[in-house]
Structure formats: structure tokens, C-alpha cells
Scaffold this motif. Structure first.
Motif, PDB file in Angstrom:
ATOM      1  N   THR A  41       0.744  -0.879  -0.425  1.00 45.25           N
ATOM      2  CA  THR A  41      -0.347  -0.315  -0.308  1.00 45.25           C
ATOM      3  C   THR A  41       1.006   1.070   0.377  1.00 45.25           C
ATOM      4  O   THR A  41       0.209   2.296  -0.287  1.00 45.25           O
ATOM      5  CB  THR A  41      -1.411   0.014   1.257  1.00 45.25           C
ATOM      6  OG1 THR A  41       0.081   0.151   2.150  1.00 45.25           O
ATOM      7  CG2 THR A  41      -2.074  -0.621   1.008  1.00 45.25           C
ATOM      8  N   GLN A  42       2.374   1.126   0.541  1.00 47.27           N
ATOM      9  CA  GLN A  42       3.074   2.358   0.457  1.00 47.27           C
ATOM     10  C   GLN A  42       3.036   3.136  -0.747  1.00 47.27           C
ATOM     11  O   GLN A  42       3.322   3.936  -1.345  1.00 47.27           O
ATOM     12  CB  GLN A  42       4.504   1.906   0.652  1.00 47.27           C
ATOM     13  CG  GLN A  42       4.250   1.812   2.547  1.00 47.27           C
ATOM     14  CD  GLN A  42       6.098   1.929   3.254  1.00 47.27           C
ATOM     15  OE1 GLN A  42       6.502   1.606   2.726  1.00 47.27           O
ATOM     16  NE2 GLN A  42       5.445   1.846   4.415  1.00 47.27           N
ATOM     17  N   TRP A  43       2.706   2.263  -1.859  1.00 45.55           N
ATOM     18  CA  TRP A  43       3.291   2.223  -3.428  1.00 45.55           C
ATOM     19  C   TRP A  43       1.747   3.483  -3.385  1.00 45.55           C
ATOM     20  O   TRP A  43       1.749   3.772  -5.179  1.00 45.55           O
ATOM     21  CB  TRP A  43       3.582   1.262  -4.113  1.00 45.55           C
ATOM     22  CG  TRP A  43       4.873   0.323  -4.078  1.00 45.55           C
ATOM     23  CD1 TRP A  43       5.883   0.731  -3.276  1.00 45.55           C
ATOM     24  CD2 TRP A  43       5.255  -0.546  -4.807  1.00 45.55           C
ATOM     25  NE1 TRP A  43       6.815   0.637  -3.929  1.00 45.55           N
ATOM     26  CE2 TRP A  43       6.211  -0.592  -4.452  1.00 45.55           C
ATOM     27  CE3 TRP A  43       4.661  -1.226  -5.805  1.00 45.55           C
ATOM     28  CZ2 TRP A  43       7.896  -1.590  -5.283  1.00 45.55           C
ATOM     29  CZ3 TRP A  43       5.601  -2.146  -6.624  1.00 45.55           C
ATOM     30  CH2 TRP A  43       6.941  -2.433  -6.056  1.00 45.55           C
ATOM     31  N   LEU A  44       0.975   3.387  -3.217  1.00 43.97           N
ATOM     32  CA  LEU A  44      -0.031   3.777  -3.189  1.00 43.97           C
ATOM     33  C   LEU A  44      -0.472   5.516  -2.989  1.00 43.97           C
ATOM     34  O   LEU A  44      -0.887   6.369  -3.416  1.00 43.97           O
ATOM     35  CB  LEU A  44      -1.155   3.377  -3.029  1.00 43.97           C
ATOM     36  CG  LEU A  44      -2.190   2.203  -3.533  1.00 43.97           C
ATOM     37  CD1 LEU A  44      -2.989   1.420  -2.639  1.00 43.97           C
ATOM     38  CD2 LEU A  44      -1.855   1.832  -4.916  1.00 43.97           C
ATOM     39  N   ASP A  45       0.867   6.114  -2.310  1.00 45.27           N
ATOM     40  CA  ASP A  45       0.543   7.256  -2.201  1.00 45.27           C
ATOM     41  C   ASP A  45       1.863   8.326  -2.899  1.00 45.27           C
ATOM     42  O   ASP A  45       2.433   7.768  -3.419  1.00 45.27           O
ATOM     43  CB  ASP A  45       2.320   6.611  -0.581  1.00 45.27           C
ATOM     44  CG  ASP A  45       1.614   6.125   0.733  1.00 45.27           C
ATOM     45  OD1 ASP A  45       0.377   6.366   0.896  1.00 45.27           O
ATOM     46  OD2 ASP A  45       2.599   5.702   1.566  1.00 45.27           O
ATOM     47  N   GLY A  46       0.817   9.304  -3.118  1.00 47.10           N
ATOM     48  CA  GLY A  46       1.187  10.072  -4.289  1.00 47.10           C
ATOM     49  C   GLY A  46       1.098   9.378  -5.204  1.00 47.10           C
ATOM     50  O   GLY A  46       0.203   9.154  -6.264  1.00 47.10           O
ATOM     51  N   ASP A  47       2.596  10.245  -5.890  1.00 48.75           N
ATOM     52  CA  ASP A  47       3.242  10.082  -7.237  1.00 48.75           C
ATOM     53  C   ASP A  47       4.088   8.835  -6.925  1.00 48.75           C
ATOM     54  O   ASP A  47       4.292   8.644  -8.392  1.00 48.75           O
ATOM     55  CB  ASP A  47       3.634  11.110  -8.192  1.00 48.75           C
ATOM     56  CG  ASP A  47       2.455  11.405  -8.056  1.00 48.75           C
ATOM     57  OD1 ASP A  47       1.247  11.569  -8.474  1.00 48.75           O
ATOM     58  OD2 ASP A  47       2.905  13.290  -8.139  1.00 48.75           O
ATOM     59  N   THR A  48       3.937   7.707  -6.435  1.00 44.98           N
ATOM     60  CA  THR A  48       4.875   6.878  -6.283  1.00 44.98           C
ATOM     61  C   THR A  48       4.831   5.602  -6.969  1.00 44.98           C
ATOM     62  O   THR A  48       6.197   5.067  -7.895  1.00 44.98           O
ATOM     63  CB  THR A  48       5.266   6.333  -4.770  1.00 44.98           C
ATOM     64  OG1 THR A  48       5.252   6.436  -3.890  1.00 44.98           O
ATOM     65  CG2 THR A  48       6.035   5.225  -4.776  1.00 44.98           C
TER      66      THR A  48
END
Length: 244
Positions: free
Chosen positions: A227-234
Motif C-alpha cells: 500500500t505504500q506504493w499508492l502514496d502520491g506519485d510513487t
């Protein structure tokens, strides 16, 4: 403890492609028993090609595939299926003239284990609730029901590893969400490891234990906190960054 962590699947330095065109350039990854790994990446990254290699439909030019510690690189597809590797192809695969119950019995009579009927055994999947429809031709099912039936047929064979290639392809947003959530729930309930290719990245990442990003036929990144990959433009930066 070490035994519990031993991988069910190990992919080592896989090179593969079609004809003279190489698609995968040294891909390596591993799955633990019961682990759900989302395999994501832009179109043409080699995701479906990797699933075909694991399923035995495409022979790699280099590298090895191990299943429960046994080298299966040269093992035929049907033997991999018998050993517990299920493959849900893109778009699913059903026999339109057969009933839903026929499909599950084709998967294996394990669908009837414990005295349960096939339709009760797969209650978590978005399949018809009407018993009469279970005796009707599966070709009359909706797109979401057909895909759920294709998945249920594979689960009826009690796989230990499921290769899922874009199970939501062609479905409406609502049907896709239902199917993806059901796939994750059914897999966890049965402790099935899943290598899961999916274009609906924002929906699949929260369902996965780990995520691996393929870009241009190589592993570009991976994370145990998808789920960290869903943060902002990551995610956009990871998917479409051009490496120098």
C-alpha cells in the motif's frame, strides 16, 4: 521455523521470449506458502510471459523454476497442474455448454469434500445463488460469473500455487472489485500462494502480502508493504521511470 519459510516457488535468472525477441531478462523472485504476491508493471513488461514460464507453456532460454525445492524447468504443463499449480488465464476459461456443477467436478471431486455441494463450497465467490442456474449452461452466465466459475474450477483441484493473469480483464468495475476481493479471500482461506498479475493496481495492492514491479523484463522494485506504493506519485514514478 526455517522449514515454514521455505519457498513454494523460486524463479531464478529467467530469460524467455518469443522467437528471437527476448522479453524477460534475468528475472528472479520467490513466493512463500500461502503468500499473495502482486506482479505489476506497464504493458509489455513481461508479466504474462513470466506466468506462462511458471505454468510450463513457455520454455525459458536460461534460468530455473523450482516448486517446493524441485526443479520443474523442464516438467510438462500437465504434470505441473497435477502437482498443485493452477493457472487462471486472462479472460478465464469455461465450457459454455457445461453447467457450473460440471465445471467443478471437472476441477476435481474435492469440491464435494465433507458432504458439501459445489455451490456451498465456493460461497465466497460471486457465483449465482439460484440452484437452478447451477444446472444451466455456464455460457448463460454474466462475465463476472464466468470468471468466478473459472477460478472456482481451478480451486476445486486444491492447488497450492495459483497463477492469476488479470482475472478482472473485461469486467465492469463492480464485478471486478467483487472478484478480486473474493480471489484474495478464497486463496487465504485455502492457504493458496498466488502470483497475481493485475492492471487494477490500486485494488490489488491492498490485497497482497508483497508486490513486485516488472519493468522492461526485469524486476525493478519490490516491497513487503504494497500500500505504500499508492502514496502520491510513487507508483507512477516506479511504473514509468526510464532507467539510464
Amino acid at each position: 521455523m526455517a522449514e515454514a519459510l521455505a519457498p513454494i516457488l523460486r524463479i531464478e535468472n529467467i530469460h524467455a521470449g518469443y522467437g528471437k525477441k527476448e522479453i524477460l531478462h534475468g528475472v528472479s523472485l520467490a513466493l512463500a506458502p500461502g503468500e499473495i504476491v502482486a506482479l505489476i508493471g506497464p504493458n509489455g513488461a513481461g508479466k504474462s510471459t513470466l506466468l506462462k514460464v511458471v505454468a510450463g507453456l513457455l520454455r525459458p532460454s536460461q534460468g530455473h523454476i523450482s516448486y517446493w525445492g524441485k526443479d520443474i524447468t523442464a516438467v510438462p504443463t500437465f504434470q505441473r497442474a497435477r502437482s498443485g499449480i493452477g493457472y487462471l488465464i486472462q479472460g478465464g476459461a469455461i465450457f459454455p455448454s457445461l453447467t457450473a456443477e460440471d465445471h467443478l467436478l471437472l476441477g476435481r471431486r474435492s469440491a464435494l469434500r465433507g458432504g458439501r455441494s459445489p455451490r456451498n463450497h465456493f460461497g465466497r465467490l460471486p457465483l449465482p445463488n439460484d440452484a437452478r442456474r447451477w444446472r444451466a449452461a455456464a455460457g448463460l452466465f454474466s462475465g463476472g460469473e464466468r470468471q468466478a466459475l473459472a477460478l472456482a474450477t481451478i480451486l476445486a483441484s486444491d492447488p497450492q500455487l495459483l497463477l492469476a493473469d488479470e482475472p478482472s480483464a473485461g469486467l465492469s468495475p463492480a464485478a471486478a472489485s467483487d472478484l478480486l476481493a473474493s480471489l484474495a479471500a478464497a486463496s487465504r482461506e485455502r492457504n493458496v500462494a498466488v502470483l497475481w498479475v493485475e492492471q487494477r493496481v490500486a485494488e490489488v495492492l491492498p490485497l497482497a502480502n508483497r508486490a513486485v514491479l516488472l519493468r522492461a523484463g526485469r524486476v525493478a522494485a519490490e516491497t513487503s508493504e504494497p500500500t505504500q506504493w499508492l502514496d502520491g506519485d510513487t507508483l507512477s514514478e516506479l511504473m514509468f521511470r526510464e532507467d539510464s
